[in-house]
Design a protein around this motif. Structure first.
Motif, PDB file in Angstrom:
ATOM      1  N   LEU A 140     -15.942 -81.732  75.750  1.00  0.00           N
ATOM      2  CA  LEU A 140     -15.602 -81.838  77.460  1.00  0.00           C
ATOM      3  C   LEU A 140     -15.199 -83.270  77.642  1.00  0.00           C
ATOM      4  CD1 LEU A 140     -18.737 -80.125  78.848  1.00  0.00           C
ATOM      5  CD2 LEU A 140     -16.279 -79.355  79.053  1.00  0.00           C
ATOM      6  N   GLU A 141     -15.445 -84.160  76.947  1.00  0.00           N
ATOM      7  CA  GLU A 141     -14.901 -85.563  76.948  1.00  0.00           C
ATOM      8  C   GLU A 141     -13.585 -85.417  76.793  1.00  0.00           C
ATOM      9  OE1 GLU A 141     -15.153 -89.661  74.685  1.00  0.00           O
ATOM     10  OE2 GLU A 141     -16.978 -88.439  74.571  1.00  0.00           O
ATOM     11  N   HIS A 142     -12.777 -84.702  76.133  1.00  0.00           N
ATOM     12  CA  HIS A 142     -11.465 -84.805  75.673  1.00  0.00           C
ATOM     13  C   HIS A 142     -10.811 -83.374  76.268  1.00  0.00           C
ATOM     14  CE1 HIS A 142     -11.941 -88.009  73.038  1.00  0.00           C
ATOM     15  NE2 HIS A 142     -12.848 -87.462  72.476  1.00  0.00           N
ATOM     16  N   ALA A 143     -11.332 -82.779  77.238  1.00  0.00           N
ATOM     17  CA  ALA A 143     -10.772 -81.493  77.682  1.00  0.00           C
ATOM     18  C   ALA A 143      -9.772 -81.704  78.702  1.00  0.00           C
ATOM     19  CB  ALA A 143     -12.051 -80.818  78.711  1.00  0.00           C
ATOM     20  N   GLY A 144      -8.720 -80.850  78.541  1.00  0.00           N
ATOM     21  CA  GLY A 144      -7.682 -81.110  79.417  1.00  0.00           C
ATOM     22  C   GLY A 144      -6.587 -82.160  78.941  1.00  0.00           C
ATOM     23  N   ARG A 145      -6.672 -82.654  77.731  1.00  0.00           N
ATOM     24  CA  ARG A 145      -5.917 -83.740  77.505  1.00  0.00           C
ATOM     25  C   ARG A 145      -5.783 -83.761  75.805  1.00  0.00           C
ATOM     26  NH1 ARG A 145      -8.646 -88.897  76.343  1.00  0.00           N
ATOM     27  NH2 ARG A 145     -10.802 -88.601  76.645  1.00  0.00           N
ATOM     28  N   ASP A 146      -4.970 -84.770  75.275  1.00  0.00           N
ATOM     29  CA  ASP A 146      -4.705 -84.768  73.901  1.00  0.00           C
ATOM     30  C   ASP A 146      -5.941 -85.298  73.153  1.00  0.00           C
ATOM     31  OD1 ASP A 146      -3.797 -85.390  71.030  1.00  0.00           O
ATOM     32  OD2 ASP A 146      -1.673 -85.236  72.007  1.00  0.00           O
ATOM     33  N   ALA A 147      -6.483 -84.641  72.130  1.00  0.00           N
ATOM     34  CA  ALA A 147      -7.696 -84.839  71.366  1.00  0.00           C
ATOM     35  C   ALA A 147      -7.433 -85.141  69.875  1.00  0.00           C
ATOM     36  CB  ALA A 147      -8.632 -83.973  71.808  1.00  0.00           C
ATOM     37  N   THR A 148      -6.012 -85.526  69.782  1.00  0.00           N
ATOM     38  CA  THR A 148      -5.597 -85.617  68.126  1.00  0.00           C
ATOM     39  C   THR A 148      -6.121 -86.849  67.633  1.00  0.00           C
ATOM     40  OG1 THR A 148      -3.367 -84.844  68.938  1.00  0.00           O
ATOM     41  CG2 THR A 148      -3.739 -85.716  66.751  1.00  0.00           C
ATOM     42  N   CYS A 149      -6.147 -87.847  68.140  1.00  0.00           N
ATOM     43  CA  CYS A 149      -6.853 -88.995  67.559  1.00  0.00           C
ATOM     44  C   CYS A 149      -8.375 -88.831  67.363  1.00  0.00           C
ATOM     45  CB  CYS A 149      -6.616 -90.360  68.206  1.00  0.00           C
ATOM     46  SG  CYS A 149      -4.918 -90.811  68.310  1.00  0.00           S
ATOM     47  N   ALA A 150      -9.204 -88.340  68.234  1.00  0.00           N
ATOM     48  CA  ALA A 150     -10.364 -88.014  68.226  1.00  0.00           C
ATOM     49  C   ALA A 150     -10.746 -87.298  66.962  1.00  0.00           C
ATOM     50  CB  ALA A 150     -11.072 -87.636  69.570  1.00  0.00           C
ATOM     51  N   PHE A 151     -10.087 -86.117  67.086  1.00  0.00           N
ATOM     52  CA  PHE A 151     -10.174 -84.952  65.991  1.00  0.00           C
ATOM     53  C   PHE A 151      -9.695 -85.620  64.570  1.00  0.00           C
ATOM     54  CE2 PHE A 151      -8.706 -81.374  63.115  1.00  0.00           C
ATOM     55  CZ  PHE A 151      -9.739 -80.511  63.607  1.00  0.00           C
ATOM     56  N   GLU A 152      -8.948 -86.322  64.549  1.00  0.00           N
ATOM     57  CA  GLU A 152      -8.563 -86.983  63.192  1.00  0.00           C
ATOM     58  C   GLU A 152      -9.632 -87.846  62.804  1.00  0.00           C
ATOM     59  OE1 GLU A 152      -4.371 -87.668  63.164  1.00  0.00           O
ATOM     60  OE2 GLU A 152      -3.695 -85.672  62.898  1.00  0.00           O
ATOM     61  N   ASP A 153     -10.020 -88.665  63.721  1.00  0.00           N
ATOM     62  CA  ASP A 153     -10.813 -89.758  63.153  1.00  0.00           C
ATOM     63  C   ASP A 153     -12.254 -89.407  62.861  1.00  0.00           C
ATOM     64  OD1 ASP A 153      -8.857 -91.775  63.955  1.00  0.00           O
ATOM     65  OD2 ASP A 153     -10.113 -92.220  66.019  1.00  0.00           O
ATOM     66  N   VAL A 154     -12.525 -88.295  63.146  1.00  0.00           N
ATOM     67  CA  VAL A 154     -13.830 -87.574  62.827  1.00  0.00           C
ATOM     68  C   VAL A 154     -13.818 -87.232  61.252  1.00  0.00           C
ATOM     69  CG1 VAL A 154     -15.516 -85.817  63.048  1.00  0.00           C
ATOM     70  CG2 VAL A 154     -14.689 -87.150  64.985  1.00  0.00           C
ATOM     71  N   GLY A 155     -12.732 -86.825  60.936  1.00  0.00           N
ATOM     72  CA  GLY A 155     -12.517 -86.083  59.400  1.00  0.00           C
ATOM     73  C   GLY A 155     -13.131 -84.885  59.180  1.00  0.00           C
TER      74      GLY A 155
END
Length: 106
Positions: free
Chosen positions: A70-85
């Motif tokens: 929900l924190e990334h809902a409606g927008r680009d979550a690429t960095c967050a997704f890749e940072d988690v590994g």
């Protein structure tokens, strides 16, 4: 973009039949404005590497909790997704929620 994520996204744009023939698949196109309209628990879309994912049905299954989605809902979550590994399994599961591609706002 990681090599694993790149391979999955490349595979997402086509289907390979048992005869190894490549068949293009038509995908829906969404503007950033359209994606931004889906930012709550009733409709949660995220963007990862210019692909749009409707993760609404995955909110309560996400191992990291629904709040991060929900924190990334409606927008680009690429960095967050890749940072988690994320694991390869997580990347495969993500593909089940792909609904289209991002295009520039008109």
């Amino acid at each position: 973009m990681s090599a694993t994520l790149r391979r999955v996204h490349q595979a997402d744009s086509c289907i390979i039949s048992p005869t190894t023939e490549v068949v293009n698949v038509q995908t829906s196109k969404y503007t950033l404005t359209e994606v931004a309209d889906h930012q709550d628990m009733t409709s949660c879309w995220i963007i990862i590497e210019n692909k749009v994912y409707d993760v609404t049905k995955f909110l309560f299954e996400h191992p990291g909790g629904y709040d991060i989605l929900l924190e990334h809902a409606g927008r680009d979550a690429t960095c967050a997704f890749e940072d988690v590994g994320h694991s390869r399994d997580a990347i495969q599961i993500l593909q089940d929620y792909c609904i289209g591609d991002v295009i520039k706002n008109k």
